[in-house]
Motif scaffolding. Structure first.
Motif, PDB file in Angstrom:
ATOM      1  N   VAL A 206       0.861  -1.181   0.000  1.00 44.31           N
ATOM      2  CA  VAL A 206       0.000   0.000   0.000  1.00 44.31           C
ATOM      3  C   VAL A 206       0.897   1.231   0.000  1.00 44.31           C
ATOM      4  O   VAL A 206       1.616   1.493   0.967  1.00 44.31           O
ATOM      5  N   CYS A 234      -0.847  -1.210  -4.669  1.00 41.94           N
ATOM      6  CA  CYS A 234      -1.996  -0.323  -4.822  1.00 41.94           C
ATOM      7  C   CYS A 234      -1.640   1.028  -4.193  1.00 41.94           C
ATOM      8  O   CYS A 234      -0.769   1.110  -3.321  1.00 41.94           O
ATOM      9  N   ASN A 236      -3.045   4.344  -2.216  1.00 41.26           N
ATOM     10  CA  ASN A 236      -4.146   4.892  -1.422  1.00 41.26           C
ATOM     11  C   ASN A 236      -4.121   6.418  -1.485  1.00 41.26           C
ATOM     12  O   ASN A 236      -3.065   7.033  -1.635  1.00 41.26           O
ATOM     13  N   VAL A 259       0.966  -1.950 -10.580  1.00 44.19           N
ATOM     14  CA  VAL A 259       0.003  -1.235  -9.745  1.00 44.19           C
ATOM     15  C   VAL A 259      -1.390  -1.723 -10.142  1.00 44.19           C
ATOM     16  O   VAL A 259      -1.834  -1.518 -11.267  1.00 44.19           O
ATOM     17  N   GLY A 261      -4.347  -1.026  -8.585  1.00 43.99           N
ATOM     18  CA  GLY A 261      -5.501  -0.198  -8.260  1.00 43.99           C
ATOM     19  C   GLY A 261      -5.125   1.089  -7.566  1.00 43.99           C
ATOM     20  O   GLY A 261      -4.036   1.208  -6.982  1.00 43.99           O
ATOM     21  N   GLU A 262      -6.027   2.061  -7.657  1.00 48.05           N
ATOM     22  CA  GLU A 262      -5.875   3.338  -6.982  1.00 48.05           C
ATOM     23  C   GLU A 262      -7.119   3.568  -6.131  1.00 48.05           C
ATOM     24  O   GLU A 262      -8.243   3.579  -6.644  1.00 48.05           O
ATOM     25  N   ALA A 291     -12.985   0.590  -5.386  1.00 56.21           N
ATOM     26  CA  ALA A 291     -11.588   0.346  -5.747  1.00 56.21           C
ATOM     27  C   ALA A 291     -11.031  -0.870  -5.016  1.00 56.21           C
ATOM     28  O   ALA A 291     -10.295  -1.682  -5.595  1.00 56.21           O
ATOM     29  N   ILE A 295      -9.387  -4.486  -6.384  1.00 51.82           N
ATOM     30  CA  ILE A 295      -8.087  -4.976  -5.906  1.00 51.82           C
ATOM     31  C   ILE A 295      -8.213  -6.398  -5.375  1.00 51.82           C
ATOM     32  O   ILE A 295      -7.372  -7.263  -5.655  1.00 51.82           O
TER      33      ILE A 295
END
Length: 310
Positions: A206, A234, A236, A259, A261-262, A291, A295
């Motif tokens: 993260v 990912c 955050n 990456v 996901g955002e 999101a 993920i």
């Protein structure tokens, strides 16, 4: 005849630094694993500041002592005041006798447990005594069983306590035919992180946009690469600093990682923490929850074969 233990997949969630939202994400994944009908066991490996039990509203089932370090104890009846212990101690943990004629004493907080004083004492007046450094717990939540711990302030052996908690979680998972262990890891790259990552099949990192987030992500990636642990990333609060998010994506690309996901900044996350709920329960239709659900699907796909239910 005992049932054969099955292989359990381990997912460790790390950040390289504190404050990235790692525990909030872990709590949401606990909920999503439960909804996916995937029998899972959960571990809070951040024993210096454990709070996954709070976010998931876990209730303790059992409490256990953790005895890790050793402390030197001087027997005043045997002490001949030779001063050998004072001379050999590298940690300034030996207190010299005062004018009253008291024997030598050990300063508990400074003693490293090396036992050099024991071997140097001509009167055999010193012994090493095991100390309680913390406690570990087996708790239950609405999503499954949670293993977590608390290290006492000033105590050492953090890595050993993390290992203890993980071992008991793994035994429970194997005995109860669980398919997944989700580990909320500690920040940084030190011994507790290495202990939390041991045996992991996948690490979900993260990151957060910013100079320190970028720097510490690089450090944790290099640490996990050394131990050959597969990595997914990912970001955050990705929308609060687009340039920083772009820099993290560039770093991941340069190092050969993905990456997946955002997670956008979402007021629902701190509000969910206040309610002791995962954000996916508190605000299931919110942007952060959407999101995180994406993920989770990618993480499952990475961990398990195509033939299993995703």
């Amino acid at each position: 005849m005992k049932s054969q233990r099955q292989s359990v997949k381990q997912l460790v969630i790390l950040s390289g630094k504190g404050g990235t939202g790692k525990t909030s994400l872990t709590a949401a994944l606990m909920h999503l694993a439960f909804l996916s009908n995937r029998e899972s066991v959960f571990v809070d490996a951040d024993v210096d500041a454990a709070n996954l039990a709070l976010v998931s509203d876990a209730k303790p089932l059992a409490e256990h002592l953790f005895n890790g370090s050793l402390l030197a104890i001087i027997d005043p009846a045997k002490c001949n005041r030779s001063g050998a212990c004072f001379d050999v101690c590298r940690y300034d943990a030996i207190l010299k006798p005062e004018a009253t004629g008291l024997p030598y004493q050990v300063i508990d907080l400074l003693c490293d447990g090396c036992a050099a004083c024991v071997y140097s004492c001509p009167a055999s007046a010193i012994k090493m005594v095991q100390q309680q450094d913390g406690e570990w717990y087996h708790s239950t939540s609405a999503f499954g069983h949670l293993f977590h711990a608390e290290l006492f302030p000033g105590a050492e052996n953090t890595g050993k306590l993390v290992t203890t908690v993980k071992q008991h979680a793994k035994l429970y998972a194997e005995d109860h035919q669980c398919s997944l262990i989700i580990v909320d890891g500690p920040p940084g790259i030190g011994c507790p992180v290495i202990s939390a990552s041991a045996g992991a099949d996948l690490a979900l990192l993260v990151a957060e946009p910013g100079v320190s987030g970028h720097h510490d992500l690089h450090r944790i990636i290099k640490t996990l690469e050394h131990f050959k642990i597969p990595i997914l990333i990912c970001i955050n609060k990705a929308n609060i600093y687009p340039e920083g998010t772009k820099a993290i994506r560039s770093l991941a690309y340069d190092l050969g990682h993905t990456v997946i996901g955002e997670i956008p900044f979402d007021d629902a996350i701190p509000l969910a923490m206040v309610k002791a709920q995962p954000v996916t329960i508190f605000s299931p239709g919110g942007p952060a929850s959407a999101a995180i659900k994406t993920i989770w699907q990618i993480v499952q796909h990475q961990l398990f074969s195509e033939g299993e239910r995703l």
